[in-house]
Enzyme design. Sequence first.
Site, PDB file in Angstrom:
ATOM      1  N   ASP A 166       0.855  -1.186   0.000  1.00 39.98           N
ATOM      2  CA  ASP A 166       0.000   0.000   0.000  1.00 39.98           C
ATOM      3  C   ASP A 166       0.897   1.245   0.000  1.00 39.98           C
ATOM      4  O   ASP A 166       1.773   1.362  -0.849  1.00 39.98           O
ATOM      5  CB  ASP A 166      -0.962  -0.068   1.202  1.00 39.98           C
ATOM      6  N   TYR A 218      -1.637  11.307   2.776  1.00 37.45           N
ATOM      7  CA  TYR A 218      -2.462  11.741   1.649  1.00 37.45           C
ATOM      8  C   TYR A 218      -2.438  13.261   1.528  1.00 37.45           C
ATOM      9  O   TYR A 218      -2.357  13.806   0.420  1.00 37.45           O
ATOM     10  CB  TYR A 218      -3.903  11.274   1.837  1.00 37.45           C
ATOM     11  N   HIS A 232      -7.301  -6.539  -1.119  1.00 32.99           N
ATOM     12  CA  HIS A 232      -6.171  -5.613  -0.993  1.00 32.99           C
ATOM     13  C   HIS A 232      -5.226  -5.979   0.148  1.00 32.99           C
ATOM     14  O   HIS A 232      -4.040  -5.678   0.103  1.00 32.99           O
ATOM     15  CB  HIS A 232      -6.731  -4.199  -0.768  1.00 32.99           C
TER      16      HIS A 232
END
Length: 274
Positions: A98, A198, A254
Amino acid sequence: MIESFHHDGLTFDVVDAGPEDGEPVVLLHGFPERAGSWGQVSARLTAQGLRTLAPDQRGYSPGARPPRRRDYAMPHLVGDVLALIDEVGGSAHVVGHDWGAAVAWTLAARHPEACRTLTAVSVPHPAAFLAAMPRGQLLQSWYMGMFQLPWLPEQLLSKRGGGLDLALRKGGSTPEDIERLQRDIIDYGALTGGLNWYRALPFAPPSWSRTKVRVPTTFVWSDHDVALGRWGAEHTADWVEADYEFVELAGVSHWIPTQAPDALAEAILERVLG
């Protein structure tokens, strides 16, 4: 064995396992996870004589939570990992899942001397990821825009049974995964730090995303990943100028390190030990 390391005035916690003289393998977690997400994979690697080092990265370790979003830009994240690698001799095999994969790709591209091999998990090369945006990836990455907002994401994601729990369940997380998130991220005070990765995207040097990787590389992707599409996965090979293998896991979500540790460890061992 080390329990912590220092960089940029910050202190990072590390889970150091396996023989101290084993070849070092640095394991970089993603969002919303910590070093513990590598536990099952680490056990399989150390059983083969490797030494694994899994840090709680910037924003997650209590001693490494700077307040400004610009402090989470990619050069800082890569610098943190380089500091850890320096602690164990200056080079290591690097594995990332990730967000940890994004850091691992960048480290391997910018500092190949520190990266013996690369195993990236779920997230493709940054250039392939960006090129995939108009090919469906933008819709899959909708949450990245929402996470740019101040305050509101923390309120929505911290609520038990709320939006994050629902999104994680749809993405393949188990009840145990969600409980671990509550304990290890939200209750631990690491949510804002994780979101700041982010929020720091506008501060990323544009050229860093387009550097090719020239170290032996394996990319592991799963076909039930709701966040990362096939186009970016299949075009990652365009950005590696070294021995390269693409491993596709069928029927896996994921969350590869916790839900397919055997398959992932096998891919890592094949890359590291040949």
